[in-house]
Write an enzyme that holds these catalytic residues in place. Structure first.
Site, mmCIF file in Angstrom:
data_model
loop_
_atom_site.group_PDB
_atom_site.id
_atom_site.type_symbol
_atom_site.label_atom_id
_atom_site.label_comp_id
_atom_site.label_asym_id
_atom_site.label_seq_id
_atom_site.Cartn_x
_atom_site.Cartn_y
_atom_site.Cartn_z
ATOM 1 N N GLU A 194 10.602 35.056 54.384
ATOM 2 C CA GLU A 194 11.464 35.981 55.140
ATOM 3 C C GLU A 194 11.326 35.762 56.640
ATOM 4 O OE1 GLU A 194 9.843 37.063 52.141
ATOM 5 O OE2 GLU A 194 11.847 36.501 51.522
ATOM 6 N N TRP A 294 3.259 31.516 46.725
ATOM 7 C CA TRP A 294 2.172 32.491 46.681
ATOM 8 C C TRP A 294 1.880 33.014 45.274
ATOM 9 C CZ3 TRP A 294 4.529 37.028 45.107
ATOM 10 C CH2 TRP A 294 5.887 37.182 45.419
ATOM 11 N N ASN A 312 12.087 31.639 47.529
ATOM 12 C CA ASN A 312 13.455 31.682 48.026
ATOM 13 C C ASN A 312 13.679 30.769 49.230
ATOM 14 O OD1 ASN A 312 11.780 34.002 49.244
ATOM 15 N ND2 ASN A 312 13.400 33.716 50.746
ATOM 16 N N ASP A 354 17.917 36.181 46.499
ATOM 17 C CA ASP A 354 16.467 36.206 46.641
ATOM 18 C C ASP A 354 15.767 36.229 45.291
ATOM 19 O OD1 ASP A 354 13.942 36.245 47.914
ATOM 20 O OD2 ASP A 354 13.824 38.405 47.624
ATOM 21 N N ASP A 356 13.379 34.700 43.991
ATOM 22 C CA ASP A 356 12.167 33.933 44.291
ATOM 23 C C ASP A 356 11.557 33.355 43.004
ATOM 24 O OD1 ASP A 356 9.763 33.136 45.554
ATOM 25 O OD2 ASP A 356 9.898 34.841 46.915
#
Length: 622
Positions: A194, A294, A312, A354, A356
């Site tokens: 982000e 992550w 993303n 998004d 992810d």
């Protein structure tokens, strides 16, 4: 003299190699020992499965709290402690304190470690001040601090042995993942999708913290560590484009039609740069392309491959980055010694929502095949042949998933529904799932006994409006406004058993809120998980029937574990509400779009939790 020096050098190298081998063997033995919990997800395969069976269906109703440990830290406590040789190692949310508790002496604190971090790093953490746990190997406890520092601590006394800076927080990068020890390396990731961070995954040598290799998620093949033989068995995964633009593609009213396999142009090289077209916000889109890493990493020792997902693309506004945006949203299989990619499959090309892709990949076997299963935020449950990446199953985890009608198994491409495409300054409504995904980071569990996966779920939909956003290093670069609301079942969460070969659920339980805690399954066919309204539950692995529950002090976003000490089985979980679902509540945000939509969607959490949530380890036994 030279001969003597050479002999000494060789002896040193051989000695280090031998020590590394011993360390790897020690960890492998600890992972096989169900008295311990030595790996973030119990084992290299990320199963979250234990063979302990003292707690069973006949007595689980008698579970009582054995002890608890308040961490003294508020905010979301994701991840799980480690249990190694009569010691439990507990971590906290920022400032990422670590405690070693003596299980032989009433959980007395043997040592503690209090990192000195700049408090300003908290502003970079997208979705609460979380940390997903610790790693262990070679007699060391590894901590990945939020400020990007990877630390090795002596497991016996907590003394710092080495540290290394993994990311530069000035760019907006941070870290929230648990370090994973694989063989003689410590693997760690990167957060900051982000913030327009160009993320990577890094492997450090366990002895001294020197960098072994680093693989970027976007960019040239030389930096994404893609070489000859990549996607050899599925060259169409390396297509230049998998969609045909309809009505201008990225323009309002435009959409994307999936190409069939025979319409694609493949294999192509340098896709990490060539699929980032006409960037309007920055010169080269891939340079700030996100792809955070992550999540939870798995490893197959026989293939010497590690598996993980990338997140993303930056920014969330898809109109400023036409193209497939490789290799964001991708599952990679990499040689753990060299980092070179064996295969890579992009789940959501040209992401518009998004979705992810960093959720865990669970390794398992069935019908003589080595398989890998992944539950993606985009709402599809995938099963691959993990030797080469061949896609075997891709089915919706819940019928409410509407952004795509299906995934074409021949091409591997999701067939998008143009009604739910997003475009700048257009408020797209009724998209399911929300950006939280049908499942977020909360890891599933797999039982080799039942052959089923046990999956914590979000049941949330959204409106999504991409907006213009200029990149400024170190500043948020989201480029979208969201609101969230409960899905068609009228609840915000669920928990299910999933058949990874058939691609469908065996049973499904509704939950009032997202089940944001990771699952644990045991050989006695009991599944444990926690909920945001403070329940820690046990359900029947075969039917989903609730067998036991206990209300802890704060909502659960941690992952359940089990271990045995002096012949007695214990089950435990961290409580302390937070994560994306709880971040708005923890910060006192109330506007519908605050917390990237979490404030409106999860506003009822304040009826069940004090804010900010207080962290504690809760342990139960018979």
């Amino acid at each position: 003299m030279k001969t003597t020096t050479l002999k000494l050098a060789l002896a040193g190298v051989l000695g280090l190699s031998s020590l590394s081998s011993l360390a790897a063997t020690e960890l492998e033995n600890l992972m096989k020992d169900d008295n311990q919990w030595a790996h973030p997800r119990k084992d290299y395969a990320n199963t979250g499965y234990s063979r302990l069976s003292q707690i069973n269906k006949g007595n689980v109703r008698n579970l009582k709290m054995a002890w608890s440990f308040a961490t003294g830290v508020n905010r979301g406590h994701e991840g799980a402690p480690l249990v190694i040789n009569d010691v439990m190692y507990v971590h906290t949310a920022f400032p990422n304190n670590v405690y070693a508790l003596d299980l032989n002496d009433n959980q007395k604190i043997i040592w503690s470690y209090f990192p000195k971090q700049d408090p300003s790093v908290q502003a970079l953490l997208c979705c609460d001040n979380v940390n997903r746990g610790l790693g262990y190997g070679d007699g060391k406890i590894f901590l990945q601090q939020n400020d990007g520092t990877l630390v090795a601590l002596d497991a016996k006394n907590g003394n710092k042995l080495w540290d290394v800076k993994v990311v530069d927080t000035k760019t907006g990068a941070s870290n929230t993942n648990a370090p994973h020890v694989i063989k003689d390396k410590v693997i760690t990731g990167c957060s900051g999708g982000e913030y327009g961070v160009r993320c990577y995954i890094s492997a450090y040598n366990i002895k001294d913290g020197s960098l072994a290799w680093r693989a970027y998620s976007t960019g040239p093949d030389s930096e994404t560590l893609i070489g000859d033989g990549f996607n050899k068995d599925n060259p169409h995964y390396s297509a230049l484009s998998v969609y045909e633009d309809v009505n201008g593609g990225n323009k309002e009213g435009g959409s994307f039609k999936a190409l069939t396999k025979d319409q694609m142009k493949f294999p192509e090289k340098e896709l990490g740069t060539r699929t980032w077209l006409k960037p309007q916000a920055i010169k080269n889109g891939y340079e700030h392309g996100g792809g955070p890493t992550w999540g939870w990493y798995s490893f197959d020792p026989a293939l010497n491959l590690m598996y993980y997902g990338t997140g993303n693309p930056g920014t969330w506004n898809p109109d400023v980055r036409p193209g497939d945006n490789k290799w964001s949203m991708t599952i990679f299989a990499r040689d753990v010694d060299t980092g070179m990619a064996r295969w890579g499959y992009q789940m959501t090309p040209h992401d518009e929502w998004d979705y992810d892709g960093m959720n865990e990949i669970v390794l398992w076997e069935a019908k003589g095949k080595k398989l890998a299963t992944h539950f993606d935020r985009n709402g599809f449950g995938y099963t691959f042949d993990r030797t080469n990446g061949t896609l075997l199953v891709a089915e919706k985890m819940n019928p409410f998933v509407n952004w795509a009608t299906k995934v074409d198994l021949k091409s591997g491409v999701p067939v998008k529904d143009p009604k739910f495409s997003t475009h700048q300054d257009y408020n797209a409504k009724g998209i399911c799932p929300s950006a939280l995904g049908v499942k977020d980071e909360q890891p599933s569990a797999f039982s080799p006994k039942t052959g089923m996966f046990y999956v914590p779920l979000n049941h949330v939909c959204m409106t999504y409006e991409p907006v213009e956003s200029k990149y400024i290093a170190g500043q948020p670069w989201v480029g979208a406004t969201l609101t969230m609301f409960a899905g068609p079942d009228g609840v915000m969460g669920g928990f299910m058993a999933w058949d990874g070969l058939k691609g469908k659920s065996a049973w499904y339980n509704k939950e009032k809120f997202s089940a944001w805690g990771g699952a644990l399954v045991t050989s006695s066919d009991i599944v444990f998980y926690g909920t945001l309204d403070r329940w820690f539950k046990a359900v029947d692995a075969q039917t989903g029937k609730e067998l036991w529950k206990f209300q802890v002090g704060s909502g659960v976003v941690g992952n359940a574990i089990t271990y045995s000490h002096k012949g007695k089985q214990y089950v435990g979980v961290l409580s302390g509400i937070g994560g994306w679902a709880g971040v708005a509540m923890n910060l006192g945000l109330t506007n519908e779009t605050d917390g990237l939509g979490a404030a409106g969607g999860y506003k009822e959490l304040t009826k069940w939790n004090a804010a900010p949530g207080g962290g504690a380890m809760n342990v139960f036994s018979l």
